[in-house]
Design a protein around this motif. Sequence first.
Motif, PDB file in Angstrom:
ATOM      1  N   HIS A 113       2.251  -0.353  -5.888  1.00  0.00           N
ATOM      2  CA  HIS A 113       2.128   0.667  -4.847  1.00  0.00           C
ATOM      3  C   HIS A 113       1.430   0.035  -3.649  1.00  0.00           C
ATOM      4  O   HIS A 113       0.329  -0.513  -3.769  1.00  0.00           O
ATOM      5  N   TRP A 118       5.971   3.033  -3.450  1.00  0.00           N
ATOM      6  CA  TRP A 118       6.252   2.102  -4.534  1.00  0.00           C
ATOM      7  C   TRP A 118       7.280   1.083  -4.058  1.00  0.00           C
ATOM      8  O   TRP A 118       8.324   1.461  -3.525  1.00  0.00           O
ATOM      9  N   TYR A 165      -1.783  -1.401  -8.448  1.00  0.00           N
ATOM     10  CA  TYR A 165      -2.333  -1.055  -7.130  1.00  0.00           C
ATOM     11  C   TYR A 165      -3.067  -2.292  -6.602  1.00  0.00           C
ATOM     12  O   TYR A 165      -4.297  -2.375  -6.671  1.00  0.00           O
TER      13      TYR A 165
END
Length: 265
Positions: A113, A118, A165
Amino acid sequence: MPGITATLITLNESANLAAALESVRWADEIIVVDAESTDDTATIARRYTDRVIVRPWPGYSEQKNFAASEASHDWIFSLDADERVTPALAGEVRALLAAGPACAGYRVPRASHYLGRWIRSTDWYPDYQLRLYDRRRAAWAGRYVHESVRAAGEVGRLRADLDHYPYRDVSHHLRTIDRYSSLAARQLFEDGRRTGPMRIALHAGAAFLRNYLVRGGIRDGAAGLIVSLLNSYYVAMKFVKLWELCSASTSTPPARGAGDRTRSS
């Protein structure tokens, strides 16, 4: 069904750790090996497990292998603090273990992300990572950067994504590129690799074309373009720093002040 231990290694990960550990509550055991963090990382870890070990940093592979060696179970799921095991992936792992795993390890697709979306293209996806493994037949290897699990046996693939992340923002991304490209250049230099200006340009250009066109970064709009550019920049910096190491190892420093001298007429 064989038990499974989730392992994490940490260093100042207080912002990420709770969400990562929450995502592996389904595991039979959680082990966190912390490299003497100066923030609340160890305190947060102890909310989820009593298996928190604090020890000096020996390197990525050695720390991850140590975490696996401390596990009560032979099957390991290795997670980074900026990753999350999705419910679908947790279910797939548990079902695999219940059926009896046939391989020494399993790669999982990782989705990142970044910039509010995404990324499903470039070198970032599916970005298969070998994270589920039998420690009796597999272990981490790699000296400075890009460590990975090496398995003595067949390696399978799972379908459900591991969420990633990696960067808070572009500035964080650039700082990480600077750190990792230095480590990668050092590893290349010690492996005997050498480079020059033309090779630097070719490697960086090829990386951009691969990410943006071949691997579909163009489909992800501005985010895909930025990821492609920064992936290419990482490759360029890795080889620029390798070239710098090569130059430093073969050159003789000038005498002090020699660069300031002017020739008299």
